[in-house]
Design a protein around this motif. Structure first.
Motif, mmCIF file in Angstrom:
data_model
loop_
_atom_site.group_PDB
_atom_site.id
_atom_site.type_symbol
_atom_site.label_atom_id
_atom_site.label_comp_id
_atom_site.label_asym_id
_atom_site.label_seq_id
_atom_site.Cartn_x
_atom_site.Cartn_y
_atom_site.Cartn_z
ATOM 1 N N THR A 29 30.796 1.771 40.537
ATOM 2 C CA THR A 29 30.428 2.316 41.834
ATOM 3 C C THR A 29 30.195 1.147 42.766
ATOM 4 O O THR A 29 29.389 0.277 42.463
ATOM 5 C CB THR A 29 29.141 3.161 41.743
ATOM 6 O OG1 THR A 29 29.321 4.151 40.730
ATOM 7 C CG2 THR A 29 28.845 3.822 43.066
ATOM 8 N N VAL A 278 23.259 3.572 41.664
ATOM 9 C CA VAL A 278 24.636 3.076 41.621
ATOM 10 C C VAL A 278 24.682 1.805 40.778
ATOM 11 O O VAL A 278 23.700 1.061 40.706
ATOM 12 C CB VAL A 278 25.200 2.779 43.031
ATOM 13 C CG1 VAL A 278 25.338 4.053 43.846
ATOM 14 C CG2 VAL A 278 24.328 1.762 43.778
ATOM 15 N N ASP A 518 20.418 4.305 45.393
ATOM 16 C CA ASP A 518 21.593 4.519 46.249
ATOM 17 C C ASP A 518 21.335 4.291 47.728
ATOM 18 O O ASP A 518 22.266 4.283 48.523
ATOM 19 C CB ASP A 518 22.205 5.904 46.003
ATOM 20 C CG ASP A 518 21.235 7.049 46.272
ATOM 21 O OD1 ASP A 518 20.118 6.807 46.799
ATOM 22 O OD2 ASP A 518 21.594 8.204 45.944
ATOM 23 N N TYR A 519 20.063 4.089 48.116
ATOM 24 C CA TYR A 519 19.788 3.774 49.520
ATOM 25 C C TYR A 519 19.896 2.269 49.798
ATOM 26 O O TYR A 519 19.775 1.833 50.939
ATOM 27 C CB TYR A 519 18.396 4.277 49.935
ATOM 28 C CG TYR A 519 17.258 3.756 49.082
ATOM 29 C CD1 TYR A 519 16.741 2.468 49.259
ATOM 30 C CD2 TYR A 519 16.683 4.563 48.101
ATOM 31 C CE1 TYR A 519 15.704 1.990 48.485
ATOM 32 C CE2 TYR A 519 15.641 4.098 47.315
ATOM 33 C CZ TYR A 519 15.154 2.813 47.508
ATOM 34 O OH TYR A 519 14.124 2.346 46.732
ATOM 35 N N LYS A 521 22.086 -0.729 50.384
ATOM 36 C CA LYS A 521 23.467 -0.862 50.845
ATOM 37 C C LYS A 521 23.886 -2.330 50.962
ATOM 38 O O LYS A 521 23.062 -3.202 51.235
ATOM 39 C CB LYS A 521 23.629 -0.180 52.213
ATOM 40 C CG LYS A 521 23.178 1.283 52.259
ATOM 41 C CD LYS A 521 24.066 2.171 51.415
ATOM 42 C CE LYS A 521 23.672 3.637 51.536
ATOM 43 N NZ LYS A 521 24.533 4.518 50.717
#
Length: 541
Positions: A29, A278, A518-519, A521
Motif C-alpha cells: 500500500t 497502511v 492511514d491519516y 500521508k
C-alpha cells in the motif's frame, strides 16, 4: 512549493553509479497521498525507535536510531528519487569531468545553520575530509578515492578523486553523508563535541528537547531553505525497548507510524491487515539490510575454516527467515544482498544447507571431538539489540549448535555495550546483527570484508578481522571500475571466495517496511523514505 533545483550529471562513468535501470521495490500500500487531497500543515507526529542513540549525528556512526534521527536535522548534498535518480538538496547542480575524477557541486546560497550562520563550501570540505573519511563506518570505503575538496568560492565545492568512484554518487544523501557545520566542529575532538547530542544542522527540523534514554523532540525550522517545508510542527520520538509494546502503541494510537521495521515482523503483517493502517515497502533503496553473523577470526577455534563451515551447516537460514522474520526477506546466499542487482549471484558460490551429520563430521576432522557430556567447546554469542530479531534468532542458533556439541552462551547487552564489546574490546566469539548493505556493494558490504576496514572502535566494520589480499584486490578494483561488466565479474569472484572462507555467515536479506495509521500521508515519496527528512509528511486529521 519547493524552490527549483537543477542538476547536471553527464558523464558515463558516474551514470553507472546511478543507473536508471535500477528496479523499484514492490509495495503493498503506497504511503503517499492522492493528488486530489489537500495538504494540511502543522500537527505533531509521534513515533518510536530503539535502541537509544549514542549520538544525534549520523556523520560519525552508522547506528540505526541515529540514521533515522539525524536526517531530520541535517541535509545532504543530494537526495534520490525512486530508482536512485539523484536530485538536488544542498547542491543545486553538479557536473562530472570526462575522466570521472572531478565533480563540481554548485551549492545553494540561501541556507543557514540552525544557529544563523551561513552554510558554505567550507562546511562541505570539512565534513567529507575531516569527518566522513575518518569517523564514519562506511565513509572510509565509500570516499576512499576522494583526495581533496576544493572550495574556489563560498558556493562551489569540487571533489577531487584519485580514481573514479561509481558508488560515491549514491552516497550523498542526508543519512549517509550529512553535512556538518565547520564553525562548530573545526579544531575540536570530533567524537566528543557537544554538538553530537545538541545538533546544529541545516535541516527542516531543529532539536527542541532530548531526554537521554527517553525521547527526542524536534520542532519545525522556520528558516528552512526549502519553502513550504516541513509540513509538521513537531516530531516526537520515544525510545521504547520492547517490540510488542511498540506495536501496541501503534494500535492504540499513542504513535502514528513505525519506521525501520521497529516492531516484530509478525506484528507488521498482522497490523497491516487491520483497517485504518497502511504498509509501505518502498523507500529503502539506500538501505538494503541483512542479518548476518560474524565469526571472530582472532579466536583460535573459529580461525579454523572447518569449524565455521560446520556452524553454517548447523543453521537453517530459511527457518530463521520464515520464523523470525515471518517471511519478510529471503535466506542469505552470499555477502551481497539479493537486491544488489546486477552484482548479486549464486553461480559457483559455496552453499551450506542444513546438515547436522556433515557439521559433526567437520568438527571431528577439525580436531574437536565430543567430551564427557557431549560438548566439544563453548562459545559466546552476542546478538545486537537493534529490533528483536537478532535476540530471538540467537536462541535458535544456541539450540542448533548444541546439537553439534557446541555450548553457546547468549549475552544480551544494550546497544552501546554491544558495539563496545564487539568492535572496541573484541571480546566476542560470534556476533549476530542486522546492518545496512548499501545501494551499492562498495558502500555497505565492502566494510565487512576489506582488511583495511578492520579498526577497533569503529562499529559495524570488519568485525571478523578477515584478511585476504585477493579479496581486498577484488573489492578495491570493483570500487573504482567504471565498466559495469567488469564490476559484475569482480563481485562474482569476491562472492565465491568470501563464501568459501566464510568470515561472515549471511542469515537473511531483509525486506523493510513502514507501517502507519492511514491519516499519515506522504511518509514515503522517494528512494530514501523515512531515512530522509520526512519534511513532506503531513497528517490528515
Amino acid at each position: 512549493m519547493s524552490k527549483s533545483n537543477s542538476m547536471t550529471l553527464n558523464r558515463r562513468s558516474f551514470l553507472a553509479g546511478v543507473s536508471a535501470s535500477a528496479l523499484l521495490p514492490s509495495a503493498l500500500t503506497f504511503g503517499t497521498s492522492a493528488a486530489a487531497e489537500t495538504v494540511k500543515m502543522g500537527g505533531i507526529l509521534h513515533t518510536t525507535m530503539w535502541p537509544t542513540p549514542t549520538y544525534l549525528n549520523a556523520a560519525i556512526t552508522t547506528a540505526g536510531t541515529e540514521a533515522f534521527l539525524s536526517p531530520k536535522m541535517f541535509d545532504g548534498l543530494l537526495g534520490y528519487d525512486y530508482g536512485m535518480k539523484p536530485k538536488g538538496s544542498l547542491a543545486r547542480e553538479w557536473n562530472v569531468s570526462e575522466d570521472g575524477q572531478r565533480i563540481t557541486f554548485k551549492l545553494r546560497d540561501d541556507v543557514k545553520w540552525h544557529d544563523g550562520e551561513p552554510f558554505t563550501a567550507k562546511d562541505v570540505a570539512f565534513t567529507f575530509m575531516e569527518v566522513l573519511k575518518v569517523f564514519h563506518g562506511r565513509g572510509k570505503t565509500t570516499f576512499a578515492a576522494l583526495s581533496a575538496v576544493e572550495t574556489p568560492d563560498d558556493h562551489t565545492a569540487v571533489f577531487v578523486l584519485d580514481k573514479p568512484s561509481p558508488a560515491m554518487m549514491r552516497a550523498l544523501d542526508s543519512r549517509e553523508s550529512p553535512i556538518l557545520p565547520a564553525h562548530i566542529y573545526e579544531g575540536t575532538d570530533i567524537m566528543a563535541n557537544p554538538a553530537n547530542v545538541k545538533p546544529i544542522g541545516t535541516g527542516p527540523f531543529k532539536l527542541a528537547a532530548y531526554e537521554i534514554g527517553a525521547n527526542v523532540v524536534m520542532e519545525k525550522n522556520p528558516d528552512y531553505w526549502d519553502e513550504g517545508y516541513p509540513r509538521l510542527d513537531r516530531m516526537v520520538v520515544q525510545f521504547i525497548a520492547d517490540g510488542s509494546t511498540r506495536a501496541a502503541m501503534l494500535e492504540s494510537g499513542e504513535v502514528d507510524a513505525i519506521f525501520f521495521n521497529m516492531i516484530p515482523a509478525q506484528d507488521i503483517l498482522r497490523i497491516a491487515a487491520e483497517p485504518g493502517f497502511v504498509m509501505e515497502k518502498r523507500g529503502f533503496e539506500t538501505m538494503l539490510s541483512s542479518q548476518q553473523m560474524d565469526f571472530n577470526l582472532d579466536h583460535p577455534i573459529l580461525a579454523k575454516k572447518e569449524v565455521r563451515h560446520a556452524i553454517a551447516h548447523a543453521i537453517d537460514t530459511k527457518w530463521i527467515t520464515d520464523n523470525i522474520w515471518y517471511g519478510l526477506g529471503k535466506p542469505g546466499k552470499t555477502p551481497l544482498h539479493a537486491g544488489q542487482t546486477p552484482f548479486f549471484t549464486t553461480e559457483g558460490v559455496p552453499a551450506y544447507p542444513l546438515d547436522l551429520e556433515k557439521a559433526n563430521a567437520l568438527l571431528d576432522e577439525a580436531g574437536y571431538p565430543r567430551k564427557n557430556g557431549g560438548m566439544r567447546f563453548s562459545l559466546m554469542l552476542d546478538p545486537s539489540p537493534w529490533g528483536t530479531e537478532s535476540i530471538n534468532a540467537s536462541s535458535y542458533v544456541r539450540e542448533q549448535l548444541r546439537q553439534i556439541g557446541i555450548a553457546v552462551t547468549v549475552r544480551t547487552q544494550d546497544f552501546a555495550l554491544f558495539v563496545k564489546t564487539v568492535y572496541t574490546d573484541r571480546k566476542h566469539d560470534l556476533a549476530l546483527y542486522t546492518a545496512a548493505m548499501g545501494v551499492d556493494p562498495t558502500i555497505g558490504v565492502q566494510r565487512f570484508y576489506d582488511s583495511h576496514s578492520f579498526k577497533p572502535g569503529v562499529g559495524f566494520s570488519n568485525g571478523a578481522h578477515y584478511d585476504n589480499p585477493k579479496v581486498d584486490a577484488l573489492l578495491e578494483a570493483a570500487a573504482t571500475e567504471v565498466d559495469e561488466a567488469k564490476r559484475i565479474e569482480d563481485y562474482a569472484e569476491f562472492q565465491r571466495i568470501a563464501m568459501e572462507d566464510l568470515p561472515v555467515l549471511k542469515i537473511t536479506d531483509i525486506e523493510m517496511a513502514t507501517i502507519a495509521a492511514d491519516y499519515v500521508k506522504d511518509f514515503t515519496v522517494d528512494a530514501i523514505g523515512a531515512a530522509g527528512s520526512l519534511k513532506q509528511l503531513w497528517l490528515d486529521q
